[in-house]
Design an enzyme around this catalytic site. Sequence first.
Site, PDB file in Angstrom:
ATOM      1  N   HIS A  53       0.833  -1.206   0.000  1.00 24.51           N
ATOM      2  CA  HIS A  53       0.000   0.000   0.000  1.00 24.51           C
ATOM      3  C   HIS A  53       0.870   1.259   0.000  1.00 24.51           C
ATOM      4  O   HIS A  53       1.595   1.506   0.967  1.00 24.51           O
ATOM      5  CB  HIS A  53      -0.879  -0.044   1.258  1.00 24.51           C
ATOM      6  CG  HIS A  53      -1.820   1.097   1.406  1.00 24.51           C
ATOM      7  ND1 HIS A  53      -1.837   1.902   2.523  1.00 24.51           N
ATOM      8  CD2 HIS A  53      -2.793   1.568   0.593  1.00 24.51           C
ATOM      9  CE1 HIS A  53      -2.789   2.801   2.399  1.00 24.51           C
ATOM     10  NE2 HIS A  53      -3.381   2.635   1.241  1.00 24.51           N
ATOM     11  N   ARG A  54       0.847   2.011  -1.084  1.00 25.70           N
ATOM     12  CA  ARG A  54       1.696   3.198  -1.281  1.00 25.70           C
ATOM     13  C   ARG A  54       3.181   2.802  -1.249  1.00 25.70           C
ATOM     14  O   ARG A  54       4.026   3.581  -0.788  1.00 25.70           O
ATOM     15  CB  ARG A  54       1.412   4.283  -0.240  1.00 25.70           C
ATOM     16  CG  ARG A  54      -0.073   4.595  -0.047  1.00 25.70           C
ATOM     17  CD  ARG A  54      -0.325   5.647   1.009  1.00 25.70           C
ATOM     18  NE  ARG A  54      -1.739   5.683   1.387  1.00 25.70           N
ATOM     19  CZ  ARG A  54      -2.247   6.418   2.369  1.00 25.70           C
ATOM     20  NH1 ARG A  54      -1.457   7.222   3.063  1.00 25.70           N
ATOM     21  NH2 ARG A  54      -3.533   6.375   2.658  1.00 25.70           N
ATOM     22  N   GLU A  99       0.330  -0.865  -4.731  1.00 23.00           N
ATOM     23  CA  GLU A  99      -0.790   0.077  -4.840  1.00 23.00           C
ATOM     24  C   GLU A  99      -0.214   1.483  -4.754  1.00 23.00           C
ATOM     25  O   GLU A  99       0.664   1.750  -3.921  1.00 23.00           O
ATOM     26  CB  GLU A  99      -1.788  -0.149  -3.693  1.00 23.00           C
ATOM     27  CG  GLU A  99      -3.076   0.651  -3.803  1.00 23.00           C
ATOM     28  CD  GLU A  99      -3.092   2.005  -3.092  1.00 23.00           C
ATOM     29  OE1 GLU A  99      -4.115   2.689  -3.170  1.00 23.00           O
ATOM     30  OE2 GLU A  99      -2.069   2.394  -2.470  1.00 23.00           O
ATOM     31  N   ASP A 144      -1.250   5.973  -5.555  1.00 21.59           N
ATOM     32  CA  ASP A 144      -2.310   6.973  -5.738  1.00 21.59           C
ATOM     33  C   ASP A 144      -1.832   8.001  -6.756  1.00 21.59           C
ATOM     34  O   ASP A 144      -0.686   8.464  -6.668  1.00 21.59           O
ATOM     35  CB  ASP A 144      -2.585   7.690  -4.418  1.00 21.59           C
ATOM     36  CG  ASP A 144      -2.843   6.719  -3.287  1.00 21.59           C
ATOM     37  OD1 ASP A 144      -3.894   6.065  -3.294  1.00 21.59           O
ATOM     38  OD2 ASP A 144      -1.967   6.606  -2.396  1.00 21.59           O
ATOM     39  N   HIS A 161      -0.713  10.735  -2.342  1.00 17.83           N
ATOM     40  CA  HIS A 161      -2.035  10.376  -1.832  1.00 17.83           C
ATOM     41  C   HIS A 161      -2.977  11.564  -1.686  1.00 17.83           C
ATOM     42  O   HIS A 161      -4.124  11.533  -2.135  1.00 17.83           O
ATOM     43  CB  HIS A 161      -1.894   9.667  -0.476  1.00 17.83           C
ATOM     44  CG  HIS A 161      -3.215   9.308   0.130  1.00 17.83           C
ATOM     45  ND1 HIS A 161      -3.925  10.170   0.950  1.00 17.83           N
ATOM     46  CD2 HIS A 161      -3.979   8.195   0.023  1.00 17.83           C
ATOM     47  CE1 HIS A 161      -5.048   9.588   1.323  1.00 17.83           C
ATOM     48  NE2 HIS A 161      -5.109   8.393   0.774  1.00 17.83           N
ATOM     49  N   GLU A 186      -4.514   3.774  -8.225  1.00 11.46           N
ATOM     50  CA  GLU A 186      -5.750   4.372  -7.707  1.00 11.46           C
ATOM     51  C   GLU A 186      -5.871   5.802  -8.215  1.00 11.46           C
ATOM     52  O   GLU A 186      -5.038   6.659  -7.877  1.00 11.46           O
ATOM     53  CB  GLU A 186      -5.769   4.353  -6.168  1.00 11.46           C
ATOM     54  CG  GLU A 186      -7.068   4.955  -5.652  1.00 11.46           C
ATOM     55  CD  GLU A 186      -7.132   5.119  -4.135  1.00 11.46           C
ATOM     56  OE1 GLU A 186      -6.296   4.558  -3.404  1.00 11.46           O
ATOM     57  OE2 GLU A 186      -8.054   5.845  -3.703  1.00 11.46           O
ATOM     58  N   LYS A 209      -7.107   9.280  -7.954  1.00  7.04           N
ATOM     59  CA  LYS A 209      -7.613  10.103  -6.840  1.00  7.04           C
ATOM     60  C   LYS A 209      -8.442  11.255  -7.415  1.00  7.04           C
ATOM     61  O   LYS A 209      -8.118  12.431  -7.253  1.00  7.04           O
ATOM     62  CB  LYS A 209      -6.429  10.642  -6.024  1.00  7.04           C
ATOM     63  CG  LYS A 209      -5.832   9.592  -5.091  1.00  7.04           C
ATOM     64  CD  LYS A 209      -6.747   9.326  -3.908  1.00  7.04           C
ATOM     65  CE  LYS A 209      -6.165   8.357  -2.893  1.00  7.04           C
ATOM     66  NZ  LYS A 209      -7.200   7.769  -2.039  1.00  7.04           N
ATOM     67  N   ASP A 249       0.275  -2.282   4.379  1.00  4.16           N
ATOM     68  CA  ASP A 249       1.476  -1.461   4.590  1.00  4.16           C
ATOM     69  C   ASP A 249       2.686  -2.340   4.907  1.00  4.16           C
ATOM     70  O   ASP A 249       3.811  -1.845   4.975  1.00  4.16           O
ATOM     71  CB  ASP A 249       1.266  -0.504   5.772  1.00  4.16           C
ATOM     72  CG  ASP A 249       0.148   0.495   5.541  1.00  4.16           C
ATOM     73  OD1 ASP A 249      -0.115   0.837   4.371  1.00  4.16           O
ATOM     74  OD2 ASP A 249      -0.457   0.949   6.540  1.00  4.16           O
TER      75      ASP A 249
HETATM   76  O1  G3P Z   1      -6.498   1.403  -2.609  1.00  7.92           O
HETATM   77  C1  G3P Z   1      -6.691   1.114  -1.268  1.00  7.92           C
HETATM   78  C2  G3P Z   1      -6.501   2.333  -0.419  1.00  7.92           C
HETATM   79  O2  G3P Z   1      -5.321   2.958  -0.809  1.00  7.92           O
HETATM   80  C3  G3P Z   1      -7.648   3.296  -0.529  1.00  7.92           C
HETATM   81  O3  G3P Z   1      -7.565   4.332   0.386  1.00  7.92           O
HETATM   82  O4  G3P Z   1      -6.958   6.551   1.186  1.00  7.92           O
HETATM   83  O5  G3P Z   1      -5.300   4.708   1.368  1.00  7.92           O
HETATM   84  O6  G3P Z   1      -5.858   5.704  -0.845  1.00  7.92           O
HETATM   85  P1  G3P Z   1      -6.355   5.362   0.522  1.00  7.92           P
HETATM   86 MG    MG Z   2      -4.755   4.435  -2.214  1.00 10.15          MG
END
Ligand code: G3P
Ligand code: MG
Length: 244
Positions: free
Chosen positions: A8-9, A35, A37, A50, A110, A112, A230
């Site tokens: 995640h990120r 993943e 953003d 993000h 993702e 945004k 994470d």
């Molecule tokens: O893609 C899953 C998650 O990243 C969505 O929420 O706010 O962490 O981008 P956020």
């Molecule tokens: Mg995200």
Amino acid sequence: MNIINFAHRGASAVCPENTMAAFRRSLELGATGIETDVQMSRDGRLVLIHDEELSRTTTGTGFIKDHTWGELQQLDAGSWFAPEFQGERLPLLEDLLELLQDRDTILNIELKNGVFLYPGMEEKVIALVRAYGLTERVVLSSFNHYSLAYCKSLAPEIRTGILYGEGLYRPWDYAATLHADALHAFHFAVLPEFVTEAAEHGVVYHPFTVNDPKRMAELIDAGVAGIITDHPDMLAGLLAARGV
Ligand code: G3P
Ligand code: MG
């Protein structure tokens, strides 16, 4: 089928999120997916960050959409996290596509575009993914489901994942209305019987953001196709121990 271990990120527990350092580290830690953003600059560049606003994770202030890429690339995106990351820059989507081009990593981009709609973002993302030949390894996701439907109309060959928080009724039926391939659900919205029924309708789950090993194990047992975390090292260890 292998469960995709989405960082995640990037490796955001140990590196500044959405930087090349975080993406590279996640691969070292066993991620099989990343993943990230994407937001858009004033001059239409796709920047990996993000928040809509710069101040939490960079030395800048104001909205990304009000700055040119020339301005954004001067900013430090690492020192807020720890001094040793001073000098990390905001990446562009093409930097990450380049890193992954010769690997078999799955990339979840993702969009945004829920707060600012960023007209033209879908076309630009899809053009870059196609230019790098990564259509089969990308999943596009967004909390803006109009955008996901639009992405599918532009690029039926690229998978889409519906991001949502809770309580969506029969999300596999909803996914069919968008021609979506995956459910990117907040993990509390995922019950084992949902995973089973979604699979019967050809829809997979990639829950987010799962950092508790016990919860990871429950979701693995439920049959999810991927987990967004994470801690890709923790998930990699769990998957190896279970032989999945
Ligand atoms: O893609 C899953 C998650 O990243 C969505 O929420 O706010 O962490 O981008 P956020
Ligand atoms: Mg995200």
